[in-house]
Write a protein that holds these residues in place. Structure first.
Motif, PDB file in Angstrom:
ATOM      1  N   ARG A 270      -5.314   3.730  -6.381  1.00 22.69           N
ATOM      2  CA  ARG A 270      -6.294   3.297  -5.386  1.00 22.69           C
ATOM      3  C   ARG A 270      -7.718   3.436  -5.917  1.00 22.69           C
ATOM      4  NH1 ARG A 270      -5.540   3.061   0.576  1.00 22.69           N
ATOM      5  NH2 ARG A 270      -3.301   3.026   0.923  1.00 22.69           N
ATOM      6  N   ARG A 271      -7.953   4.455  -6.717  1.00 23.32           N
ATOM      7  CA  ARG A 271      -9.292   4.690  -7.264  1.00 23.32           C
ATOM      8  C   ARG A 271      -9.731   3.568  -8.199  1.00 23.32           C
ATOM      9  NH1 ARG A 271      -6.521   9.409  -8.227  1.00 23.32           N
ATOM     10  NH2 ARG A 271      -6.480   8.856 -10.414  1.00 23.32           N
ATOM     11  N   ALA A 272      -8.796   2.752  -8.673  1.00 18.63           N
ATOM     12  CA  ALA A 272      -9.123   1.673  -9.604  1.00 18.63           C
ATOM     13  C   ALA A 272      -9.644   0.426  -8.881  1.00 18.63           C
ATOM     14  CB  ALA A 272      -7.904   1.305 -10.436  1.00 18.63           C
ATOM     15  N   ILE A 273      -9.615   0.424  -7.560  1.00 19.20           N
ATOM     16  CA  ILE A 273     -10.136  -0.715  -6.808  1.00 19.20           C
ATOM     17  C   ILE A 273     -11.654  -0.562  -6.727  1.00 19.20           C
ATOM     18  CG2 ILE A 273     -10.119  -1.952  -4.618  1.00 19.20           C
ATOM     19  CD1 ILE A 273      -7.455  -2.065  -6.102  1.00 19.20           C
ATOM     20  N   ALA A 274     -12.376  -1.508  -7.312  1.00 25.46           N
ATOM     21  CA  ALA A 274     -13.837  -1.432  -7.344  1.00 25.46           C
ATOM     22  C   ALA A 274     -14.459  -2.040  -6.095  1.00 25.46           C
ATOM     23  CB  ALA A 274     -14.374  -2.124  -8.583  1.00 25.46           C
ATOM     24  N   SER A 275     -13.906  -3.149  -5.603  1.00 26.76           N
ATOM     25  CA  SER A 275     -14.476  -3.770  -4.411  1.00 26.76           C
ATOM     26  C   SER A 275     -13.456  -4.677  -3.745  1.00 26.76           C
ATOM     27  CB  SER A 275     -15.737  -4.571  -4.756  1.00 26.76           C
ATOM     28  OG  SER A 275     -15.412  -5.658  -5.571  1.00 26.76           O
ATOM     29  N   VAL A 276     -13.719  -4.953  -2.479  1.00 27.88           N
ATOM     30  CA  VAL A 276     -12.905  -5.876  -1.697  1.00 27.88           C
ATOM     31  C   VAL A 276     -13.721  -7.146  -1.543  1.00 27.88           C
ATOM     32  CG1 VAL A 276     -11.820  -6.288   0.537  1.00 27.88           C
ATOM     33  CG2 VAL A 276     -11.731  -4.015  -0.482  1.00 27.88           C
ATOM     34  N   LEU A 277     -13.103  -8.276  -1.860  1.00 25.71           N
ATOM     35  CA  LEU A 277     -13.807  -9.556  -1.764  1.00 25.71           C
ATOM     36  C   LEU A 277     -13.800 -10.051  -0.323  1.00 25.71           C
ATOM     37  CD1 LEU A 277     -12.361 -11.315  -4.915  1.00 25.71           C
ATOM     38  CD2 LEU A 277     -14.560 -10.191  -4.673  1.00 25.71           C
ATOM     39  N   PRO A 278     -14.868 -10.689   0.106  1.00 23.24           N
ATOM     40  CA  PRO A 278     -14.876 -11.263   1.452  1.00 23.24           C
ATOM     41  C   PRO A 278     -13.879 -12.413   1.523  1.00 23.24           C
ATOM     42  CG  PRO A 278     -16.853 -11.901   0.260  1.00 23.24           C
ATOM     43  CD  PRO A 278     -16.116 -10.923  -0.607  1.00 23.24           C
ATOM     44  N   PRO A 279     -13.366 -12.693   2.711  1.00 24.28           N
ATOM     45  CA  PRO A 279     -12.419 -13.809   2.841  1.00 24.28           C
ATOM     46  C   PRO A 279     -13.036 -15.108   2.359  1.00 24.28           C
ATOM     47  CG  PRO A 279     -12.622 -12.612   4.914  1.00 24.28           C
ATOM     48  CD  PRO A 279     -13.632 -12.047   3.979  1.00 24.28           C
ATOM     49  N   ALA A 280     -12.230 -15.916   1.692  1.00 26.28           N
ATOM     50  CA  ALA A 280     -12.718 -17.189   1.156  1.00 26.28           C
ATOM     51  C   ALA A 280     -12.975 -18.155   2.300  1.00 26.28           C
ATOM     52  CB  ALA A 280     -11.709 -17.779   0.191  1.00 26.28           C
TER      53      ALA A 280
ATOM     54  N   LEU B 146       0.848  -1.189   0.000  1.00 33.67           N
ATOM     55  CA  LEU B 146       0.000   0.000   0.000  1.00 33.67           C
ATOM     56  C   LEU B 146       0.883   1.239   0.000  1.00 33.67           C
ATOM     57  CD1 LEU B 146      -2.609  -1.029   2.702  1.00 33.67           C
ATOM     58  CD2 LEU B 146      -3.009  -0.820   0.271  1.00 33.67           C
ATOM     59  N   HIS B 147       0.533   2.193  -0.829  1.00 29.71           N
ATOM     60  CA  HIS B 147       1.211   3.482  -0.879  1.00 29.71           C
ATOM     61  C   HIS B 147       0.145   4.570  -0.763  1.00 29.71           C
ATOM     62  CE1 HIS B 147       4.898   1.403  -1.983  1.00 29.71           C
ATOM     63  NE2 HIS B 147       4.193   0.740  -2.899  1.00 29.71           N
ATOM     64  N   ASP B 148       0.545   5.829  -0.843  1.00 28.94           N
ATOM     65  CA  ASP B 148      -0.424   6.927  -0.681  1.00 28.94           C
ATOM     66  C   ASP B 148      -1.532   6.878  -1.729  1.00 28.94           C
ATOM     67  OD1 ASP B 148       0.871   7.895   1.535  1.00 28.94           O
ATOM     68  OD2 ASP B 148       2.114   9.285   0.386  1.00 28.94           O
ATOM     69  N   ASP B 149      -1.167   6.939  -2.996  1.00 27.71           N
ATOM     70  CA  ASP B 149      -2.161   7.020  -4.065  1.00 27.71           C
ATOM     71  C   ASP B 149      -2.265   5.757  -4.903  1.00 27.71           C
ATOM     72  OD1 ASP B 149      -2.860   9.597  -3.381  1.00 27.71           O
ATOM     73  OD2 ASP B 149      -1.320  10.478  -4.661  1.00 27.71           O
ATOM     74  N   ASP B 150      -1.437   4.773  -4.641  1.00 31.52           N
ATOM     75  CA  ASP B 150      -1.477   3.561  -5.439  1.00 31.52           C
ATOM     76  C   ASP B 150      -1.267   2.327  -4.573  1.00 31.52           C
ATOM     77  OD1 ASP B 150       1.143   4.201  -4.927  1.00 31.52           O
ATOM     78  OD2 ASP B 150       1.883   3.625  -6.890  1.00 31.52           O
ATOM     79  N   VAL B 151      -1.565   1.172  -5.155  1.00 32.44           N
ATOM     80  CA  VAL B 151      -1.400  -0.112  -4.476  1.00 32.44           C
ATOM     81  C   VAL B 151      -0.724  -1.075  -5.441  1.00 32.44           C
ATOM     82  CG1 VAL B 151      -3.395   0.155  -2.965  1.00 32.44           C
ATOM     83  CG2 VAL B 151      -3.683  -0.932  -5.150  1.00 32.44           C
ATOM     84  N   MET B 152      -0.031  -2.039  -4.893  1.00 32.53           N
ATOM     85  CA  MET B 152       0.553  -3.107  -5.690  1.00 32.53           C
ATOM     86  C   MET B 152      -0.344  -4.328  -5.505  1.00 32.53           C
ATOM     87  SD  MET B 152       3.133  -1.643  -7.020  1.00 32.53           S
ATOM     88  CE  MET B 152       4.200  -2.896  -7.673  1.00 32.53           C
ATOM     89  N   VAL B 153      -0.795  -4.892  -6.622  1.00 27.16           N
ATOM     90  CA  VAL B 153      -1.727  -6.014  -6.587  1.00 27.16           C
ATOM     91  C   VAL B 153      -1.118  -7.173  -7.355  1.00 27.16           C
ATOM     92  CG1 VAL B 153      -4.025  -6.807  -7.243  1.00 27.16           C
ATOM     93  CG2 VAL B 153      -3.706  -4.466  -6.448  1.00 27.16           C
TER      94      VAL B 153
END
Length: 98
Positions: free
Chosen positions: A76-86, A57-64
Protein backbone atom coordinates in the motif's frame (compact mmCIF):
# COMPACT_ATOMS: atom_id res chain seq x y z
CA UNK A 1 21.69 31.45 30.51
CA UNK A 2 19.44 34.42 30.15
CA UNK A 3 18.67 37.30 27.94
CA UNK A 4 19.02 37.40 24.18
CA UNK A 5 20.87 34.07 23.85
CA UNK A 6 18.02 32.08 25.40
CA UNK A 7 15.44 33.96 23.34
CA UNK A 8 17.43 33.23 20.17
CA UNK A 9 17.42 29.48 20.92
CA UNK A 10 13.63 29.52 21.48
CA UNK A 11 13.09 31.39 18.20
CA UNK A 12 15.35 28.93 16.35
CA UNK A 13 13.41 25.92 17.66
CA UNK A 14 10.09 27.57 16.78
CA UNK A 15 11.38 28.29 13.27
CA UNK A 16 12.52 24.68 12.80
CA UNK A 17 9.17 23.40 14.01
CA UNK A 18 7.17 25.50 11.55
CA UNK A 19 9.54 24.92 8.62
CA UNK A 20 10.38 21.23 9.01
CA UNK A 21 8.26 19.31 11.52
CA UNK A 22 4.81 20.71 10.86
CA UNK A 23 4.82 20.30 7.04
CA UNK A 24 6.18 16.75 7.40
CA UNK A 25 3.33 15.80 9.74
CA UNK A 26 0.85 17.30 7.29
CA UNK A 27 2.29 15.21 4.42
CA UNK A 28 2.14 12.05 6.56
CA UNK A 29 -1.52 12.71 7.37
CA UNK A 30 -2.34 13.25 3.68
CA UNK A 31 -0.56 10.00 2.72
CA UNK A 32 -2.41 8.08 5.43
CA UNK A 33 -5.75 9.48 4.21
CA UNK A 34 -4.89 8.60 0.61
CA UNK A 35 -4.07 4.99 1.47
CA UNK A 36 -7.15 4.55 3.64
CA UNK A 37 -9.41 5.92 0.88
CA UNK A 38 -8.33 3.35 -1.73
CA UNK A 39 -11.20 1.49 -3.36
CA UNK A 40 -11.47 -1.27 -5.94
CA UNK A 41 -11.65 0.21 -9.43
CA UNK A 42 -9.77 3.48 -8.87
CA UNK A 43 -6.79 4.31 -11.04
CA UNK A 44 -3.52 4.85 -9.21
CA UNK A 45 0.10 5.76 -9.89
CA UNK A 46 2.77 3.88 -7.99
CA UNK A 47 5.91 5.38 -6.53
CA UNK A 48 7.77 3.86 -9.49
CA UNK A 49 5.55 5.67 -11.99
CA UNK A 50 3.40 2.70 -13.07
CA UNK A 51 -0.24 3.45 -13.83
CA UNK A 52 -2.90 0.86 -13.04
CA UNK A 53 -6.34 0.06 -11.64
CA UNK A 54 -6.89 -1.41 -8.16
CA UNK A 55 -8.53 -4.85 -8.39
CA UNK A 56 -8.20 -6.14 -4.80
CA UNK A 57 -7.50 -4.62 -1.40
CA UNK A 58 -5.79 -6.41 1.47
CA UNK A 59 -4.41 -5.20 4.82
CA UNK A 60 -0.89 -4.21 3.76
CA UNK A 61 -0.98 -4.72 0.01
CA UNK A 62 -3.13 -4.15 -3.06
CA UNK A 63 -3.51 -5.92 -6.37
CA UNK A 64 -3.16 -3.53 -9.31
CA UNK A 65 -3.93 -4.37 -12.93
CA UNK A 66 -1.33 -2.64 -15.08
CA UNK A 67 -2.29 -4.26 -18.40
CA UNK A 68 -5.07 -6.56 -19.58
CA UNK A 69 -4.71 -9.81 -17.62
CA UNK A 70 -1.55 -8.58 -15.88
CA UNK A 71 -1.99 -7.95 -12.17
CA UNK A 72 0.81 -7.12 -9.73
CA UNK A 73 0.84 -7.14 -5.94
CA UNK A 74 2.08 -3.90 -4.39
CA UNK A 75 2.57 -2.66 -0.86
CA UNK A 76 0.00 0.00 0.00
CA UNK A 77 2.88 2.36 0.75
CA UNK A 78 3.94 2.10 -2.91
CA UNK A 79 0.81 3.94 -4.08
CA UNK A 80 1.92 7.52 -4.78
CA UNK A 81 -1.40 9.02 -5.87
CA UNK A 82 -4.96 8.30 -6.92
CA UNK A 83 -5.95 9.62 -10.33
CA UNK A 84 -9.21 11.52 -10.71
CA UNK A 85 -11.92 9.73 -12.69
CA UNK A 86 -11.47 10.10 -16.44
CA UNK A 87 -13.86 12.55 -18.02
CA UNK A 88 -15.27 11.64 -21.42
CA UNK A 89 -13.50 13.53 -24.17
CA UNK A 90 -15.59 15.93 -26.19
CA UNK A 91 -15.22 15.48 -29.91
CA UNK A 92 -14.82 18.74 -31.80
CA UNK A 93 -17.80 19.78 -33.87
CA UNK A 94 -17.38 18.86 -37.52
CA UNK A 95 -17.97 21.80 -39.81
CA UNK A 96 -19.08 21.43 -43.37
CA UNK A 97 -16.52 22.97 -45.68
CA UNK A 98 -18.72 23.78 -48.38
Amino acid sequence: MSGPGFLLIIVAFAFLYFVIVRPQKKRQLQARELLSSLEVGVEVVTAGGIYGRVTELHDDDVMVEIAPQLTVRLARRAIASVLPPAEPEESPAVENGG
